[in-house]
Design a protein around this motif. Sequence first.
Motif, PDB file in Angstrom:
ATOM      1  N   SER A   1       0.706  -1.270   0.357  1.00 31.00           N
ATOM      2  CA  SER A   1      -0.014  -0.284   0.134  1.00 31.00           C
ATOM      3  C   SER A   1       1.052   1.306   0.157  1.00 31.00           C
ATOM      4  CB  SER A   1      -0.608  -0.030   1.620  1.00 31.00           C
ATOM      5  OG  SER A   1      -1.819   1.586   1.594  1.00 31.00           O
ATOM      6  N   ARG A   2       1.766   1.261   0.825  1.00 39.21           N
ATOM      7  CA  ARG A   2       3.308   2.385   0.953  1.00 39.21           C
ATOM      8  C   ARG A   2       3.635   2.496  -0.200  1.00 39.21           C
ATOM      9  NH1 ARG A   2       3.606   6.325   0.536  1.00 39.21           N
ATOM     10  NH2 ARG A   2       5.044   8.154   1.601  1.00 39.21           N
ATOM     11  N   GLU A   3       4.048   1.939  -0.770  1.00 37.90           N
ATOM     12  CA  GLU A   3       4.955   1.308  -1.944  1.00 37.90           C
ATOM     13  C   GLU A   3       3.590   2.550  -3.334  1.00 37.90           C
ATOM     14  OE1 GLU A   3       7.847  -1.439  -4.538  1.00 37.90           O
ATOM     15  OE2 GLU A   3       5.668  -2.315  -3.927  1.00 37.90           O
ATOM     16  N   PHE A   4       2.201   1.195  -4.167  1.00 40.45           N
ATOM     17  CA  PHE A   4       0.912   1.889  -4.303  1.00 40.45           C
ATOM     18  C   PHE A   4       1.022   3.689  -4.047  1.00 40.45           C
ATOM     19  CE2 PHE A   4      -2.953   2.877  -4.885  1.00 40.45           C
ATOM     20  CZ  PHE A   4      -3.271   2.417  -6.955  1.00 40.45           C
ATOM     21  N   PHE A   5       1.031   4.126  -2.718  1.00 41.34           N
ATOM     22  CA  PHE A   5       0.972   5.972  -2.685  1.00 41.34           C
ATOM     23  C   PHE A   5       2.002   6.651  -3.378  1.00 41.34           C
ATOM     24  CE2 PHE A   5      -2.928   4.406  -1.136  1.00 41.34           C
ATOM     25  CZ  PHE A   5      -3.874   4.938  -1.171  1.00 41.34           C
ATOM     26  N   SER A   6       3.033   5.991  -3.152  1.00 41.47           N
ATOM     27  CA  SER A   6       4.175   6.110  -4.037  1.00 41.47           C
ATOM     28  C   SER A   6       5.123   6.552  -5.467  1.00 41.47           C
ATOM     29  CB  SER A   6       5.697   5.615  -2.828  1.00 41.47           C
ATOM     30  OG  SER A   6       6.756   6.363  -3.650  1.00 41.47           O
ATOM     31  N   THR A   7       4.748   4.842  -5.861  1.00 42.91           N
ATOM     32  CA  THR A   7       4.579   4.672  -7.509  1.00 42.91           C
ATOM     33  C   THR A   7       3.684   5.322  -7.853  1.00 42.91           C
ATOM     34  OG1 THR A   7       4.356   2.458  -6.869  1.00 42.91           O
ATOM     35  CG2 THR A   7       7.385   3.442  -6.486  1.00 42.91           C
ATOM     36  N   GLY A   8       2.576   4.152  -7.496  1.00 45.28           N
ATOM     37  CA  GLY A   8       1.443   4.027  -8.731  1.00 45.28           C
ATOM     38  C   GLY A   8       1.450   2.997  -8.703  1.00 45.28           C
ATOM     39  N   TYR A   9       2.249   2.193  -8.310  1.00 49.31           N
ATOM     40  CA  TYR A   9       2.059   0.185  -8.807  1.00 49.31           C
ATOM     41  C   TYR A   9       2.115  -0.294  -7.605  1.00 49.31           C
ATOM     42  CZ  TYR A   9       6.445   2.244 -10.811  1.00 49.31           C
ATOM     43  OH  TYR A   9       7.468   2.600 -10.528  1.00 49.31           O
ATOM     44  N   VAL A  10       2.587  -1.718  -7.699  1.00 52.12           N
ATOM     45  CA  VAL A  10       3.144  -2.691  -6.978  1.00 52.12           C
ATOM     46  C   VAL A  10       4.004  -3.303  -7.226  1.00 52.12           C
ATOM     47  CG1 VAL A  10       2.382  -3.941  -4.902  1.00 52.12           C
ATOM     48  CG2 VAL A  10       0.351  -2.538  -5.392  1.00 52.12           C
ATOM     49  N   THR A  11       5.387  -3.322  -6.763  1.00 50.97           N
ATOM     50  CA  THR A  11       6.434  -3.983  -7.413  1.00 50.97           C
ATOM     51  C   THR A  11       6.449  -5.486  -7.156  1.00 50.97           C
ATOM     52  OG1 THR A  11       7.750  -4.179  -6.363  1.00 50.97           O
ATOM     53  CG2 THR A  11       7.894  -1.701  -7.600  1.00 50.97           C
ATOM     54  N   ASP A  12       7.441  -6.399  -7.650  1.00 54.03           N
ATOM     55  CA  ASP A  12       7.978  -7.152  -7.719  1.00 54.03           C
ATOM     56  C   ASP A  12       6.408  -8.502  -7.787  1.00 54.03           C
ATOM     57  OD1 ASP A  12       9.275 -10.312  -7.715  1.00 54.03           O
ATOM     58  OD2 ASP A  12       9.612  -9.915  -5.475  1.00 54.03           O
ATOM     59  N   LYS A  13       6.568  -9.521  -7.122  1.00 55.84           N
ATOM     60  CA  LYS A  13       4.594 -10.487  -7.480  1.00 55.84           C
ATOM     61  C   LYS A  13       4.003 -10.047  -6.553  1.00 55.84           C
ATOM     62  CE  LYS A  13       6.303 -13.947  -4.562  1.00 55.84           C
ATOM     63  NZ  LYS A  13       6.813 -12.758  -3.347  1.00 55.84           N
ATOM     64  N   ASP A  14       4.046  -8.855  -5.706  1.00 56.87           N
ATOM     65  CA  ASP A  14       3.154  -8.349  -4.662  1.00 56.87           C
ATOM     66  C   ASP A  14       1.634  -7.454  -5.452  1.00 56.87           C
ATOM     67  OD1 ASP A  14       4.808  -8.988  -2.694  1.00 56.87           O
ATOM     68  OD2 ASP A  14       6.050  -7.638  -2.139  1.00 56.87           O
TER      69      ASP A  14
END
Length: 497
Positions: free
Chosen positions: A113-126
């Motif tokens: 969630s934190r990554e999503f709100f920083s990049t706009g997407y979720v990385t790796d297999k998550d």
Amino acid sequence: MKIELKNNKGFDWFHSENLHAKGYAFVGNELIINDAWVSYFEDTESSEDFHRKVCECNGFFAIVLKLEKETLVAVDHIRSFPLFYSPELNVVSDMAENLVSNFKEYQINKSASREFFSTGYVTDKDTLINGLYQAQAGEITIINSERIQRKVYYDHIHMTEEEFSEGEYLKKLNSVFVNTFTRLQTLYADKTIVISLSGGYDSRILAFMCKIMGIKDVICFTYGAKNDDDVIKAHYIAGKLGFPIHFVNYSKGSRQLYQSQLSKDYDSYAFNYVSIPHIQDFQALNYLLEENKIPQNSVVISGHCGDFISGRHLENIITNKQNPAPEDMADEIIRLQYSIFKLTKEEKNVFKNKILSLIPKSKRIDYGTVYENWIWKERMAKFLVNSIRAYEFFDLKWHLPLWDKELAEFFLALPKKYRQNQSLYRKYIETLFPDIKINIKKVPKLYWMRDIKFKRYCLLELIRMLKLSLYFSDFTKPDRRTIHKLNLVRFIKFLEK
């Protein structure tokens, strides 16, 4: 492992007893599509066989093959058709929403969630949901009762084994483009080709190649405001090539459509608990189909990521070191990509470690390749390529000529000096129609404000964006990231449950 593949928008799934395939591929000059997938995989007895066969495919596809003791999952080299799986639910699906609805009580992945709100997407297999995973670009996923394995069959890594002159590279590039568009013609000889045209190099090469290859049933469209530089250039290019072009005025009706149920349905379709849905083409496609400007059986070809494969992202890297360490490149990735809602120092360390676990570390690979490899597998595959969901949402087929595998591999073998500033790519395009003169202007710093001018967003969204800024203690002045912040407002419920 249960198989639930029900999304037939744009492209239909082909189902046999143990094989499920969507899309198409070329193996050499042979087209693999529909029941041809059965013949292609009929002698596959192991994950090694599957890996070898997928590796030979040049196309856009998703495949699920059930063997006696394991289920094999593959998406193409850019993850154009996303696939998801859940060990807990024992299901593979093409729609994340279908899996989430089957959890008794899902939990948000806080780190994602934190990554999503920083990049706009979720990385790796998550994904944003614990226990829900996505198949990765260029990988096969092997699922059995004991474990889940991932095996790479395509990696976007530059390796120049021998060097030729610029003239020889230009001839080779021309040959590759002809091959790429020959495949397009083989696939869609009876379809109308629709091009989203601007003044940029990527959409221009699509129009140029259609003209060169004698493709006559072509319709272009462009959108924005009437006086936009891209709109003016698009009309000029289409006129020179003799292609009809439609203009969609985004200064009218943007908010009404953006706030509609249709837009909410599109969000649900394209989101998949991984990335912000792209909305740029959404209004244009809706108008073109409603007004019968393009046939429903059209194929939209897009220039997405041509700038990336040809070297544009190399310009973004700032480093004073001749050979930066992996840690330095992880810092650069955070600076350039984790920038919508700013990270704290502790959060930066968390994602730096994640990045370091994902990027290639061979001493033979230079820092530019490390950066591009991450951008390909994460930003391109998860975020930019996901824009084709808009075409599917309106039940249109799509094709991405600039992600043809032969073309991508040409640029992977091209020496860095020819990719710097996209020098070879731009020179090639400019020589095709020398009478078509395009003056490429630097994008104005306030260009991002055009989306505000289109009055797409309502007061409530602006207020919620400010609330998000308070939540993340991010008080940076408005800039191009502001639009991403406004788009993230729609997913505020994924901050916490």
